[in-house]
Design a protein around this motif. Structure first.
Motif, PDB file in Angstrom:
ATOM      1  N   VAL A  54      29.928 -13.695   9.106  1.00 25.23           N
ATOM      2  CA  VAL A  54      30.602 -14.259   7.935  1.00 25.23           C
ATOM      3  C   VAL A  54      31.521 -15.384   8.405  1.00 25.23           C
ATOM      4  O   VAL A  54      32.494 -15.139   9.118  1.00 25.23           O
ATOM      5  N   THR A  55      31.222 -16.603   7.997  1.00 29.13           N
ATOM      6  CA  THR A  55      31.984 -17.785   8.390  1.00 29.13           C
ATOM      7  C   THR A  55      33.000 -18.128   7.308  1.00 29.13           C
ATOM      8  O   THR A  55      32.708 -18.030   6.119  1.00 29.13           O
ATOM      9  N   LEU A  56      34.185 -18.522   7.752  1.00 29.18           N
ATOM     10  CA  LEU A  56      35.238 -18.952   6.829  1.00 29.18           C
ATOM     11  C   LEU A  56      35.244 -20.473   6.770  1.00 29.18           C
ATOM     12  O   LEU A  56      35.315 -21.142   7.802  1.00 29.18           O
ATOM     13  N   ASN A  57      35.110 -21.046   5.551  1.00 28.29           N
ATOM     14  CA  ASN A  57      35.148 -22.492   5.397  1.00 28.29           C
ATOM     15  C   ASN A  57      36.231 -22.878   4.399  1.00 28.29           C
ATOM     16  O   ASN A  57      36.977 -22.018   3.929  1.00 28.29           O
ATOM     17  N   VAL A  58      36.278 -24.154   4.068  1.00 26.52           N
ATOM     18  CA  VAL A  58      37.300 -24.674   3.154  1.00 26.52           C
ATOM     19  C   VAL A  58      36.623 -25.128   1.871  1.00 26.52           C
ATOM     20  O   VAL A  58      35.705 -25.952   1.915  1.00 26.52           O
ATOM     21  N   GLU A  59      37.065 -24.567   0.744  1.00 31.15           N
ATOM     22  CA  GLU A  59      36.589 -24.948  -0.586  1.00 31.15           C
ATOM     23  C   GLU A  59      35.064 -24.898  -0.685  1.00 31.15           C
ATOM     24  O   GLU A  59      34.419 -25.765  -1.242  1.00 31.15           O
ATOM     25  N   ASP A  61      32.783 -25.412   1.371  1.00 32.96           N
ATOM     26  CA  ASP A  61      32.080 -26.479   2.082  1.00 32.96           C
ATOM     27  C   ASP A  61      31.563 -25.906   3.392  1.00 32.96           C
ATOM     28  O   ASP A  61      32.319 -25.749   4.362  1.00 32.96           O
ATOM     29  N   ARG A  62      30.299 -25.607   3.443  1.00 36.67           N
ATOM     30  CA  ARG A  62      29.755 -24.957   4.642  1.00 36.67           C
ATOM     31  C   ARG A  62      29.711 -25.894   5.842  1.00 36.67           C
ATOM     32  O   ARG A  62      29.474 -25.467   6.962  1.00 36.67           O
ATOM     33  N   PHE A  63      29.915 -27.208   5.586  1.00 38.33           N
ATOM     34  CA  PHE A  63      29.988 -28.160   6.680  1.00 38.33           C
ATOM     35  C   PHE A  63      31.416 -28.323   7.189  1.00 38.33           C
ATOM     36  O   PHE A  63      31.693 -29.203   8.005  1.00 38.33           O
ATOM     37  N   ASN A  64      32.333 -27.497   6.715  1.00 38.17           N
ATOM     38  CA  ASN A  64      33.727 -27.552   7.165  1.00 38.17           C
ATOM     39  C   ASN A  64      34.199 -26.136   7.529  1.00 38.17           C
ATOM     40  O   ASN A  64      35.101 -25.596   6.917  1.00 38.17           O
ATOM     41  N   PRO A  65      33.581 -25.506   8.551  1.00 33.99           N
ATOM     42  CA  PRO A  65      33.989 -24.153   8.946  1.00 33.99           C
ATOM     43  C   PRO A  65      35.296 -24.195   9.717  1.00 33.99           C
ATOM     44  O   PRO A  65      35.545 -25.124  10.503  1.00 33.99           O
ATOM     45  N   ILE A  66      36.104 -23.174   9.529  1.00 32.65           N
ATOM     46  CA  ILE A  66      37.386 -23.123  10.258  1.00 32.65           C
ATOM     47  C   ILE A  66      37.585 -21.791  10.965  1.00 32.65           C
ATOM     48  O   ILE A  66      38.595 -21.608  11.655  1.00 32.65           O
ATOM     49  N   GLY A  67      36.676 -20.824  10.805  1.00 39.04           N
ATOM     50  CA  GLY A  67      36.875 -19.549  11.489  1.00 39.04           C
ATOM     51  C   GLY A  67      35.753 -18.569  11.187  1.00 39.04           C
ATOM     52  O   GLY A  67      34.811 -18.876  10.442  1.00 39.04           O
ATOM     53  N   ARG A  68      35.845 -17.384  11.784  1.00 37.91           N
ATOM     54  CA  ARG A  68      34.865 -16.329  11.578  1.00 37.91           C
ATOM     55  C   ARG A  68      35.570 -15.010  11.333  1.00 37.91           C
ATOM     56  O   ARG A  68      36.695 -14.798  11.791  1.00 37.91           O
ATOM     57  N   ALA A  69      34.872 -14.117  10.629  1.00 43.41           N
ATOM     58  CA  ALA A  69      35.442 -12.799  10.342  1.00 43.41           C
ATOM     59  C   ALA A  69      35.416 -11.930  11.590  1.00 43.41           C
ATOM     60  O   ALA A  69      34.452 -11.939  12.362  1.00 43.41           O
ATOM     61  N   THR A  70      36.506 -11.190  11.803  1.00 41.94           N
ATOM     62  CA  THR A  70      36.574 -10.217  12.901  1.00 41.94           C
ATOM     63  C   THR A  70      36.610  -8.796  12.384  1.00 41.94           C
ATOM     64  O   THR A  70      36.391  -7.848  13.137  1.00 41.94           O
ATOM     65  N   SER A  71      36.862  -8.621  11.073  1.00 47.11           N
ATOM     66  CA  SER A  71      36.918  -7.282  10.493  1.00 47.11           C
ATOM     67  C   SER A  71      36.628  -7.391   8.999  1.00 47.11           C
ATOM     68  O   SER A  71      37.154  -8.278   8.313  1.00 47.11           O
ATOM     69  N   LEU A  72      35.773  -6.490   8.513  1.00 44.36           N
ATOM     70  CA  LEU A  72      35.457  -6.373   7.085  1.00 44.36           C
ATOM     71  C   LEU A  72      35.605  -4.910   6.702  1.00 44.36           C
ATOM     72  O   LEU A  72      34.860  -4.062   7.201  1.00 44.36           O
ATOM     73  N   LEU A 122      27.218  -9.968   1.095  1.00 48.63           N
ATOM     74  CA  LEU A 122      28.302 -10.833   1.537  1.00 48.63           C
ATOM     75  C   LEU A 122      27.784 -11.735   2.652  1.00 48.63           C
ATOM     76  O   LEU A 122      27.320 -11.255   3.689  1.00 48.63           O
ATOM     77  N   THR A 123      27.860 -13.056   2.429  1.00 46.87           N
ATOM     78  CA  THR A 123      27.318 -14.005   3.402  1.00 46.87           C
ATOM     79  C   THR A 123      28.363 -14.951   3.959  1.00 46.87           C
ATOM     80  O   THR A 123      28.153 -15.552   5.007  1.00 46.87           O
ATOM     81  N   GLY A 124      29.493 -15.129   3.275  1.00 45.18           N
ATOM     82  CA  GLY A 124      30.497 -16.063   3.760  1.00 45.18           C
ATOM     83  C   GLY A 124      31.791 -15.938   2.984  1.00 45.18           C
ATOM     84  O   GLY A 124      31.925 -15.104   2.089  1.00 45.18           O
ATOM     85  N   ALA A 125      32.766 -16.753   3.358  1.00 45.77           N
ATOM     86  CA  ALA A 125      34.069 -16.735   2.688  1.00 45.77           C
ATOM     87  C   ALA A 125      34.668 -18.127   2.769  1.00 45.77           C
ATOM     88  O   ALA A 125      34.258 -18.962   3.596  1.00 45.77           O
ATOM     89  N   THR A 126      35.644 -18.385   1.912  1.00 44.24           N
ATOM     90  CA  THR A 126      36.294 -19.694   1.897  1.00 44.24           C
ATOM     91  C   THR A 126      37.762 -19.531   1.556  1.00 44.24           C
ATOM     92  O   THR A 126      38.159 -18.551   0.919  1.00 44.24           O
TER      93      THR A 126
END
Length: 570
Positions: A54-59, A61-72, A122-126
């Motif tokens: 699960v990748t964390l992006n901004v608004e 925008d999958r071309f603007n990743p800023i982090g990854r999930a470590t716990s769900l 669940l595939t991603g987050a923003t």
């Protein structure tokens, strides 16, 4: 540190953020495509086993990743997620700004029933300014991030701004409610600059003719800048890519997995054929009209053709003739020479035919004739009337055959013959053989009347006995079966045996076998050459057409003794 709302807390020596990613039991806000709100539950979302997928992006925008999930973690409140912010310029800019406090989940394979989600993945987050759920937000941020940017970051924190004359920048542009364009520049030195774009041409520092911009700067280190006001601008609605939607639908139908198939963040609007969300109103989609349905084969006469059946003119006065009786024994043996010859006399009897008429009439509205659209229905109706005529006259012929064979006087069956017993030597285990014996008994009675048997009609009890009788026990001169399903067919040179309903055998015992038989010429039936006759007459006063279907059936009993009935009375 913790702000007044209690949403943010300092986590020492970490680049970790944590928050409520997907609340349970809470309706989402409508999407940009006006998709109705959706509510999730613990059983409606699948969490990946490896949270780092699960990748964390901004608004979004999958071309603007800023982090990854470590716990769900699935809790009663919803899915709580913990993310590690990447050590990139974009990650540094996010940590430096701290303005995007909302979390929003990105879900694939979403299926819902009305407002309730049934299945999703669940595939991603923003991180964003306005999330789909009001309660989804970050409640823990990395050290050095404050709610108001009014507190200096301690030197003991893991994150420090790079000692460089140049800094990395994170640039975003937006438009406020009044249509004014703004550019926001966020640097790794925790400086945020918001400028108004006064010309449609892009700003270029190397362009000396670039238009002047109004600057507002906020610093996070050692000073108290004016509050940063970000216009509350909703993201512009994106056009739906219909080609992508229809391609995905075709792929699902064909069972093909698309490699670059994007899933919607929320459920698509329901478009169904009926019920809630139905596209067509009642009556919009028409059924495929196939006309008249199959009602079984048309009636084919079975009993009337067994007799002498002719077509031609029918005399108004009917037909009549005579019979000569008593001539069988006129010739005698002489007693000697010169003796008188035997003598005697004979008698005559008169025979007359009877005539019955049948018909149906109706007053048909002229609209059926002059207006289009109803010809098929009216034609089928009159075909049904003709079919009825064929059946009614055939059953009338069957009733006549029974009256003649049994001498039905209305009070008694005066010529009913009792069934014979099994002949000596009949195998005791031949349970159905008595039916064959009774049939042969009837045929022999016709032969004894100096005529040739041509037909036999039996009730359902005797018919069952005959069809279950082994072939070797049936006489060669009797035919029961060639027609599939009916067991009835005409075969030249053989006696035709047909089944009739029990109601045709008036006054007989329904549980016992009954049979009547006769010669071909024992009874004559005659009809007009064109039967039935259709008559049309205009009914001008009522603007209609009087239509009638009629027919005549002449019955002439020529040799009643050439018919016989064998059975038992009720």
């Amino acid at each position: 540190m913790t702000d007044e709302a209690g949403l943010f807390s300092r986590v020492a020596n970490s680049r970790t953020v944590k928050g409520l990613l997907l609340p349970f039991g809470e309706l989402s806000s409508p999407s940009s495509s006006n998709t109705p709100p959706t509510m999730f539950s613990a059983g409606s979302v699948t969490i990946p086993r490896d949270p780092s997928i699960v990748t964390l992006n901004v608004e979004h925008d999958r071309f603007n990743p800023i982090g990854r999930a470590t716990s769900l973690e699935v809790t009663e409140a919803g899915v709580v997620a913990e993310f590690t912010i990447a050590t990139t310029d974009e990650g540094d800019a996010f940590l430096a700004s701290g303005t995007k406090r909302k979390l929003s989940a990105e879900l694939g394979s979403l299926v819902r029933n009305g407002a309730n989600a049934v299945r999703s993945r669940l595939t991603g987050a923003t991180v964003c300014d306005a999330a789909a759920f009001a309660s989804a937000a970050l409640f823990s941020l990395a050290p050095g991030v404050s709610a108001e940017f009014t507190e200096e970051v301690p030197s003991s924190d893991e994150y420090t701004a790079p000692e460089s004359s140049s800094s990395s920048e994170y640039v975003t542009e937006f438009t406020d409610d009044e249509g004014v364009k703004w550019r926001r520049v966020e640097t790794s030195k925790r400086e945020t600059t918001v400028t108004k774009i006064t010309d449609s041409a892009p700003a270029d520092e190397e362009n000396p003719n670039a238009p002047e911009e109004e600057n507002m700067t906020a610093s996070a280190a050692g000073q108290t800048p004016a509050p940063l006001v970000t216009p509350n601008v909703a993201p512009p609605a994106k056009d739906v890519d219909l080609h992508a939607v229809f391609t995905a639908m075709a792929a699902v139908k064909a069972g093909v997995q698309l490699e670059d198939n994007e899933s919607a963040l929320f459920a698509l609007a329901d478009i169904k054929t009926a019920g809630d969300g139905a596209l067509p109103a009642a009556g919009v989609i028409q059924p495929n009209w196939v006309g008249k349905l199959w009602q079984g084969k048309e009636y084919v006469r079975k009993y009337l053709p067994l007799n002498n059946h002719t077509f031609g003119p029918i005399d108004l006065g009917g037909r009549a003739g005579f019979r000569l009786d008593g001539t069988e024994d006129l010739v005698q043996k002489r007693t000697g020479e010169k003796t008188e010859l035997p003598t005697g006399s004979a008698t005559t009897s008169k025979r007359e035919s009877t005539r019955d008429s049948f018909g149906y009439a109706a007053d048909v509205a002229a609209e059926w004739t002059y207006l289009s659209g109803g010809a098929e229905v009216l034609e089928s109706f009159w075909k049904g009337v003709a079919n009825s005529y064929a059946k009614v006259t055939d059953m009338e012929a069957l009733a006549t055959m029974f009256r003649v064979a049994s001498r039905d006087t209305g009070a008694a069956l005066s010529r009913m013959v009792a069934p014979g017993s099994l002949p000596a030597g009949t195998p005791a285990n031949s349970a159905y053989y008595p039916g064959v014996v009774q049939l042969i008994q009837a045929l022999e009675a016709i032969s004894d009347a100096n005529d040739d048997p041509a037909w036999a009609v039996v009730n359902p009890v005797l018919w069952s006995q005959l069809i279950f009788t082994p072939k070797d026990l049936l006489p060669e001169f009797v035919t029961l079966a060639v027609g599939v399903g009916t067991g009835e067919a005409d075969v030249d040179g053989k006696i035709i045996v047909r089944k009739a309903p029990q109601s045709a055998f008036i006054g007989t015992k329904a549980t016992d076998p009954q049979v009547m038989a006769g010669a071909k010429n024992a009874i004559e039936f005659k009809e007009l050459g064109e039967t039935p006759i259709q008559i049309d007459a205009l009914n001008v006063a009522k603007f209609g057409v009087d239509r009638a279907t009629v027919g005549f059936l002449e019955t002439f009993v020529v040799r009643p003794e050439a018919t016989v009935f064998i059975g038992t009375a009720a």
